[in-house]
Write a protein that holds these residues in place. Structure first.
Motif, PDB file in Angstrom:
ATOM      1  N   TRP A 167      25.212  47.076 -56.620  1.00  0.00           N
ATOM      2  CA  TRP A 167      25.832  45.787 -56.305  1.00  0.00           C
ATOM      3  C   TRP A 167      27.325  45.963 -56.069  1.00  0.00           C
ATOM      4  CZ3 TRP A 167      24.297  41.525 -54.403  1.00  0.00           C
ATOM      5  CH2 TRP A 167      25.108  40.385 -54.442  1.00  0.00           C
ATOM      6  N   THR A 168      27.753  45.680 -54.814  1.00  0.00           N
ATOM      7  CA  THR A 168      29.167  45.741 -54.456  1.00  0.00           C
ATOM      8  C   THR A 168      29.682  44.361 -54.056  1.00  0.00           C
ATOM      9  OG1 THR A 168      28.563  46.320 -52.183  1.00  0.00           O
ATOM     10  CG2 THR A 168      29.034  48.141 -53.702  1.00  0.00           C
ATOM     11  N   GLY A 169      28.862  43.320 -54.359  1.00  0.00           N
ATOM     12  CA  GLY A 169      29.293  41.956 -54.092  1.00  0.00           C
ATOM     13  C   GLY A 169      30.186  41.456 -55.205  1.00  0.00           C
ATOM     14  N   GLN A 170      30.357  40.132 -55.260  1.00  0.00           N
ATOM     15  CA  GLN A 170      31.241  39.541 -56.258  1.00  0.00           C
ATOM     16  C   GLN A 170      30.699  39.785 -57.662  1.00  0.00           C
ATOM     17  OE1 GLN A 170      31.864  35.422 -55.351  1.00  0.00           O
ATOM     18  NE2 GLN A 170      33.360  35.864 -53.749  1.00  0.00           N
ATOM     19  N   ASN A 171      31.571  40.209 -58.547  1.00  0.00           N
ATOM     20  CA  ASN A 171      31.180  40.465 -59.931  1.00  0.00           C
ATOM     21  C   ASN A 171      30.915  39.147 -60.659  1.00  0.00           C
ATOM     22  OD1 ASN A 171      30.760  42.095 -62.281  1.00  0.00           O
ATOM     23  ND2 ASN A 171      32.776  41.461 -63.007  1.00  0.00           N
ATOM     24  N   GLY A 172      29.748  39.042 -61.295  1.00  0.00           N
ATOM     25  CA  GLY A 172      29.419  37.851 -62.072  1.00  0.00           C
ATOM     26  C   GLY A 172      28.862  36.697 -61.263  1.00  0.00           C
ATOM     27  N   ILE A 173      28.571  36.926 -59.973  1.00  0.00           N
ATOM     28  CA  ILE A 173      28.003  35.838 -59.169  1.00  0.00           C
ATOM     29  C   ILE A 173      26.599  35.516 -59.652  1.00  0.00           C
ATOM     30  CG2 ILE A 173      27.027  37.345 -57.398  1.00  0.00           C
ATOM     31  CD1 ILE A 173      27.712  35.220 -55.325  1.00  0.00           C
ATOM     32  N   SER A 174      26.206  34.263 -59.602  1.00  0.00           N
ATOM     33  CA  SER A 174      24.856  33.845 -59.970  1.00  0.00           C
ATOM     34  C   SER A 174      23.847  34.513 -59.047  1.00  0.00           C
ATOM     35  CB  SER A 174      24.726  32.322 -59.871  1.00  0.00           C
ATOM     36  OG  SER A 174      23.389  31.923 -59.749  1.00  0.00           O
ATOM     37  N   ALA A 175      22.777  35.089 -59.632  1.00  0.00           N
ATOM     38  CA  ALA A 175      21.727  35.703 -58.824  1.00  0.00           C
ATOM     39  C   ALA A 175      21.098  34.665 -57.900  1.00  0.00           C
ATOM     40  CB  ALA A 175      20.668  36.336 -59.726  1.00  0.00           C
ATOM     41  N   LEU A 176      20.974  33.439 -58.393  1.00  0.00           N
ATOM     42  CA  LEU A 176      20.410  32.365 -57.569  1.00  0.00           C
ATOM     43  C   LEU A 176      21.303  32.085 -56.369  1.00  0.00           C
ATOM     44  CD1 LEU A 176      18.316  30.123 -57.116  1.00  0.00           C
ATOM     45  CD2 LEU A 176      19.715  28.648 -58.579  1.00  0.00           C
ATOM     46  N   ALA A 177      22.649  32.012 -56.585  1.00  0.00           N
ATOM     47  CA  ALA A 177      23.570  31.753 -55.486  1.00  0.00           C
ATOM     48  C   ALA A 177      23.556  32.895 -54.478  1.00  0.00           C
ATOM     49  CB  ALA A 177      24.973  31.533 -56.027  1.00  0.00           C
ATOM     50  N   ALA A 178      23.488  34.127 -54.979  1.00  0.00           N
ATOM     51  CA  ALA A 178      23.488  35.280 -54.090  1.00  0.00           C
ATOM     52  C   ALA A 178      22.232  35.296 -53.210  1.00  0.00           C
ATOM     53  CB  ALA A 178      23.585  36.563 -54.901  1.00  0.00           C
ATOM     54  N   LEU A 179      21.064  34.981 -53.800  1.00  0.00           N
ATOM     55  CA  LEU A 179      19.803  35.017 -53.048  1.00  0.00           C
ATOM     56  C   LEU A 179      19.683  33.849 -52.079  1.00  0.00           C
ATOM     57  CD1 LEU A 179      17.289  36.086 -55.845  1.00  0.00           C
ATOM     58  CD2 LEU A 179      17.971  37.449 -53.859  1.00  0.00           C
ATOM     59  N   THR A 180      20.204  32.678 -52.454  1.00  0.00           N
ATOM     60  CA  THR A 180      20.060  31.490 -51.606  1.00  0.00           C
ATOM     61  C   THR A 180      21.179  31.338 -50.596  1.00  0.00           C
ATOM     62  OG1 THR A 180      21.196  30.109 -53.246  1.00  0.00           O
ATOM     63  CG2 THR A 180      18.789  30.238 -53.384  1.00  0.00           C
ATOM     64  N   GLY A 181      22.286  32.059 -50.784  1.00  0.00           N
ATOM     65  CA  GLY A 181      23.412  31.896 -49.891  1.00  0.00           C
ATOM     66  C   GLY A 181      24.082  30.546 -50.028  1.00  0.00           C
ATOM     67  N   LEU A 182      23.942  29.937 -51.205  1.00  0.00           N
ATOM     68  CA  LEU A 182      24.534  28.617 -51.460  1.00  0.00           C
ATOM     69  C   LEU A 182      25.640  28.755 -52.488  1.00  0.00           C
ATOM     70  CD1 LEU A 182      21.313  26.411 -51.544  1.00  0.00           C
ATOM     71  CD2 LEU A 182      22.949  26.682 -49.675  1.00  0.00           C
ATOM     72  N   VAL A 196      17.383  34.317 -48.931  1.00  0.00           N
ATOM     73  CA  VAL A 196      16.205  35.200 -48.990  1.00  0.00           C
ATOM     74  C   VAL A 196      15.421  34.965 -50.271  1.00  0.00           C
ATOM     75  CG1 VAL A 196      17.324  36.965 -47.566  1.00  0.00           C
ATOM     76  CG2 VAL A 196      17.558  37.069 -50.067  1.00  0.00           C
ATOM     77  N   SER A 197      15.688  33.836 -50.970  1.00  0.00           N
ATOM     78  CA  SER A 197      15.074  33.621 -52.286  1.00  0.00           C
ATOM     79  C   SER A 197      13.566  33.520 -52.211  1.00  0.00           C
ATOM     80  CB  SER A 197      15.648  32.353 -52.934  1.00  0.00           C
ATOM     81  OG  SER A 197      15.391  31.223 -52.122  1.00  0.00           O
ATOM     82  N   SER A 198      13.014  33.005 -51.096  1.00  0.00           N
ATOM     83  CA  SER A 198      11.559  32.869 -50.998  1.00  0.00           C
ATOM     84  C   SER A 198      10.877  34.183 -50.631  1.00  0.00           C
ATOM     85  CB  SER A 198      11.207  31.804 -49.957  1.00  0.00           C
ATOM     86  OG  SER A 198      11.648  32.197 -48.665  1.00  0.00           O
ATOM     87  N   LEU A 199      11.659  35.199 -50.254  1.00  0.00           N
ATOM     88  CA  LEU A 199      11.106  36.495 -49.841  1.00  0.00           C
ATOM     89  C   LEU A 199      11.160  37.529 -50.952  1.00  0.00           C
ATOM     90  CD1 LEU A 199      12.811  36.665 -46.318  1.00  0.00           C
ATOM     91  CD2 LEU A 199      10.553  35.738 -46.901  1.00  0.00           C
ATOM     92  N   VAL A 200      11.974  37.257 -51.992  1.00  0.00           N
ATOM     93  CA  VAL A 200      12.162  38.212 -53.089  1.00  0.00           C
ATOM     94  C   VAL A 200      11.357  37.755 -54.289  1.00  0.00           C
ATOM     95  CG1 VAL A 200      13.838  39.207 -54.699  1.00  0.00           C
ATOM     96  CG2 VAL A 200      14.440  38.905 -52.276  1.00  0.00           C
ATOM     97  N   GLY A 201      10.532  38.661 -54.839  1.00  0.00           N
ATOM     98  CA  GLY A 201       9.723  38.315 -55.999  1.00  0.00           C
ATOM     99  C   GLY A 201      10.448  38.536 -57.310  1.00  0.00           C
ATOM    100  N   ALA A 202      11.308  39.564 -57.386  1.00  0.00           N
ATOM    101  CA  ALA A 202      12.008  39.858 -58.633  1.00  0.00           C
ATOM    102  C   ALA A 202      13.151  40.822 -58.355  1.00  0.00           C
ATOM    103  CB  ALA A 202      11.064  40.457 -59.668  1.00  0.00           C
TER     104      ALA A 202
END
Length: 875
Positions: free
Chosen positions: A789-804, A815-821
């Motif tokens: 992970w080279t993105g923002q430190n401490g970002i919500s996994a939900l925010a990162a996956l949804t782009g919101l 991509v939240s609906s495409l990732v299972g875990a």
């Protein structure tokens, strides 16, 4: 890379999760749940009992659930319970009969002759007292099927020939004691039955057997003579409860009747000869419990919200845990189980909290299903459990009136009555609707035109249907009258829901209805006890005044335009105030009859209530329930500096604001003061600038931004996140500015300064600087992809996956609906930790919810192929 089973316990949980998901999908695909043979219905009574006065008709409904496509016959056994006999009802002298259901018919009434006519009771002219008759479903004669759990129905017949009998309407009730001194009035309802055609009296007295101390210590109750005029069946016995600040046990007051025949009490007591009022002490910590024993929620509701209350005191902090328990519904198929969901109350907080449960939808036609709720912790009250019924929305549905009452004027034309279809819309269904004389005070063909009709819904149709009841205008002064309407004989697999009966009130055009034009004050504490003045018209012959359905105390009709009374206790919120006279009740279509109950503060006056737009005016705020800590004061949306003086007084400094009238609001742990005319504050003079809109509200450094608002003439400074910008004042309502270099990344405030002051910080002045927000893109492969992970430190996994993100970056994707875990190896425990998209709100579902820079993660895709994932990079 291979991992042993013992070194990756999180993978076991993912496998279980996938297995449950597959089973749920299979169940939805083949419709295995709720299946039953088409001709094997389950027969139950719609309700447990019906009460009528002799001479009236009883409407008793049997529902058939499950299969409805075959013809079936169920056996009905009728048993009089002494002193009742078969002579008390018409048509069933042999003790049993059969009820036939045609194919597709899912509900019908028990009828002596024509469907929908019900079971008449005999008015015999002799004094026999209250009688009961039991109707029981004792078997299925033909067509298969079974009898369900609700297989008995008790018909109660009240006598109308004997001397008047008096009863407290309920055996018990409760009231919060209240604090801070003073008293509150409590009304206890008394019901007259038996002969009601003449005038009679009864005395309600203090039985003296309660644990509370009378004589003005805990309460005051004097012997009262209640006079019932001809036709009247309900009166109130009143007592006053004394408020104090002493922590003490709950106490009781027992009310009785004086049955001395010299006072006109020849009939003796009725069902409830005494009434026990429990005075709940609310000076302690209080108790936590569900607001009801049962709740219902639609299958498609997504989230079920179930109210949990704190009553009997709010001293100190309290917590409780809410969990789901097993029922007929299937966990993780019909709902997502909850374990120890934390609910918290702070000191002084008695507001309602909610236990929330995710409801899962499917396409299967099935019966209603249930699961339980349970509270644990300290100070848990008696209602520690509750049952939730999930109503299926894939079936034929239930048919019921939209409300229990409809109103119209005698000379106002047809009155529209609405019937709704809920819980499903499969197939064509119908139901019979008709007026009935049972329980009606209006006379058929004299006061209204009787109506019988059939309402039909097509397959997929869930729109409400209507029919009309037409009043007959006459010249008689008679007051408001009621005609009841009833539903019967549902077909097509639908069942009759609740309410299945409703009252249509016809107001008398010769007797004008009361109207309410003002209530002063228009708000008060949930403890009641507020003296109010109601202004309006036509207040002659006042029968009752209610606040949210509860009787107002000490009602005094000052004139035909003015009533005074003392408010009853009520839950927080806005309620309707209803004045009822012999002509009927006031309309509720406007806000003039609204009254606001608040568990928190109220504002009764501001002094002064005007001041300069530049601010700094010292304003004395007078009201109730002000607290010495945890309180805020706002003028419009700007927080003000203030000093708490006592529970009724605050001294605040008005902040700068543009010219005009704003609301002053006080917020404590108990809530926010309701918005009334008493909290209006008017700013005068030169307006400080106000920012209402930025266009665009997002962009990089150098973006040209239009700032819209007011008071911009003579602007001396415009800043983005505290950095001065170049700008042009176009007019008093518009400025053009450029986002300056050095503006911080992300969301910043845009502020405008003039000689009158600086614009207040509000959500309208937020600008998202995207210049310093780089993105990073990962390519994800089927099964597992190892990324660092080279993105923002401490970002919500939900925010990162949804782009919101907050603020949102349009370059990122969902991509939240495409990732299972997402999996992370924990070196300390030598195990894998997991995060599962879509389960953020489920306690205990995830081992982590944020992503850390420099950490390796395994990202698992749900389907074959590759996925491009773009998210925020580190700044």
């Amino acid at each position: 890379m291979r991992m042993s089973k013992s070194s990756r316990p999180g993978l076991g949980r993912m496998a279980a999760f996938l297995a449950v998901t597959m089973l749920a999908a299979l169940a939805a695909g083949v419709g295995v749940r709720g299946a039953s043979a088409a001709n094997e219905g389950v027969f139950t009574f719609a309700t447990t009992g019906t009460t009528v006065t002799e001479g009236q008709t009883a409407y008793i409904t049997i529902n058939r659930s499950g299969g409805t496509n075959g013809a079936q016959v169920v056996q009905l056994t009728i048993t009089p319970n002494g002193p009742a006999t078969y002579a008390d009802i018409a048509g069933y002298g042999n003790g049993y009969t059969t009820i036939a259901f045609a194919s597709g018919q899912s509900s019908r009434t028990i009828d002596v002759s024509t469907p929908g006519t019900g079971v008449p009771t005999n008015d015999d002219g002799s004094n026999q007292g209250v009688r009961t008759i039991t109707f029981a479903l004792t078997g299925v004669v033909s067509g298969g099927g079974t009898v369900g759990a609700q297989n008995t129905h008790l018909l109660t017949i009240n006598d109308n020939d004997g001397p008047s009998t008096y009863s407290y309407t309920s055996a018990s009730s409760s009231v919060n004691e209240g604090s801070g001194g003073g008293t509150q009035t409590v009304n206890i309802s008394v019901t007259r039955s038996g002969a009601t055609g003449g005038t009679s009296t009864v005395q309600c007295i203090d039985a003296g057997t309660g644990s509370a101390t009378g004589g003005g210590v805990d309460y005051t109750l004097t012997t009262q003579t209640l006079t019932f005029n001809a036709g009247e069946t309900t009166k109130n016995c009143s007592l006053t409860v004394v408020r104090d600040n002493t922590t003490e046990p709950n106490q009781t007051v027992v009310l009785g009747f004086d049955n001395n025949t010299d006072t006109g009490f020849p009939g003796g007591p009725g069902t409830n000869p005494t009434h026990t009022l429990t005075i709940i002490d609310d000076d302690g910590a209080g108790v936590i419990q569900f607001s009801a024993a049962s709740y219902t929620v639609g299958e498609s509701a997504v989230t079920g919200t179930f109210t949990v209350t704190r009553t009997g005191g709010n001293t100190g902090a309290l917590t409780a845990n809410c969990s789901t328990t097993a029922g007929t519904a299937t966990a993780n198929v019909d709902y997502t189980p909850v374990v120890n969901q934390l609910l918290s109350w702070g000191n002084g907080d008695s507001s309602n909290k909610s236990c929330t449960v995710t409801i899962l939808t499917d396409a299967s036609v099935e019966s209603s299903e249930t699961f339980g709720l349970s509270l644990s912790g300290t100070n848990i009250g008696a209602q520690s459990t509750a049952t939730v019924t999930i109503l299926d929305d894939d079936g034929t549905g239930s048919l019921q009136f939209s409300t229990t009452g409809y109103t119209g004027a005698e000379n106002g034309g047809p009155i529209t009555v609405t019937v709704t279809r809920t819980g499903g819309s499969l197939g064509q269904v119908s139901v019979d609707a008709a007026t009935t004389t049972s329980g009606s005070t209006a006379t058929s063909n004299v006061d209204y035109v009787p109506v019988t009709t059939t309402l039909t819904w097509a397959n997929g149709d869930a729109t409400p249907k209507t029919f009309s009841v037409s009043p007959i205008d006459d010249s008689t002064v008679e007051g408001a009258e009621v005609v009841n309407v009833v539903l019967s004989n549902a077909t097509g697999g639908a069942v009759i829901g609740s309410p299945s009966t409703a009252a249509v009130t016809i107001s008398d055009s010769e007797s004008p209805l009361p109207t309410i034009t003002d209530i002063s004050p228009s708000s008060g504490t949930i403890l009641g006890g507020t003296a109010v003045t109601i202004t309006g018209t036509n207040f002659a012959s006042v029968q009752s005044v209610t606040f949210g359905g509860f009787a107002c105390g000490s009602v005094n009709t000052v004139s035909t335009q003015t009533i005074t009374c003392v408010t009853p206790a009520h839950d927080a919120g806005t309620v309707e105030v209803i004045v009822t006279t012999l002509a009927g009740s006031n309309a509720t279509g406007t806000t003039a009859n609204d009254y606001v109950y608040t568990g928190g503060p109220t504002i009764t006056s501001l002094s002064p209530d005007t001041g300069q737009a530049s601010g700094n005016t010292v304003v004395t705020i007078t009201g109730t329930n002000f607290t010495s800590s945890g309180m805020t004061v706002k003028f419009d949306t700007t927080t003000a500096i203030f000093t708490w003086i006592d529970t009724t007084t605050i001294a605040a400094v008005a902040p700068a604001h543009s010219a005009g009238t704003v609301d002053v609001r006080v917020t404590t742990a108990g809530g926010t003061s309701p918005n009334t005319a008493a909290d209006d504050y008017t700013y005068t003079g030169v307006s400080v600038p106000v920012v209402n809109l930025l266009s665009p509200a997002s962009g990089p450094v150098g973006t040209t931004v239009i700032i819209a608002g007011s008071g911009f003439t003579g602007a001396t400074l415009v800043t983005f996140g505290g950095v001065a910008a170049t700008y042009t004042v176009n007019n008093d309502a518009q400025i053009t500015a450029s986002v300056p270099a050095g503006t911080p990344a992300g969301t910043v405030d845009v502020r405008v300064t003039t000689g009158a002051g600086t614009s207040a910080n509000t959500a309208a002045d937020n600008f998202n600087n995207t210049s310093a927000a780089p993105t990073i893109t990962y390519t994800l492969y089927f099964r597992f992809t190892l990324i660092v992970w080279t993105g923002q430190n401490g970002i919500s996994a939900l925010a990162a996956l949804t782009g919101l993100e907050n603020p949102d970056n349009p370059a990122t994707n969902n991509v939240s609906s495409l990732v299972g875990a997402i999996w992370r190896f924990d070196a300390a425990t030598q195990s894998f930790k997991g995060y599962f998209p879509g389960s953020d709100g489920v306690p205990g579902a995830n081992d982590f919810t944020t992503l850390s820079a420099g950490v390796g993660y395994f990202v698992a895709l749900l389907n074959p192929g590759t996925v491009t994932w773009t998210t925020l990079g580190s700044n």
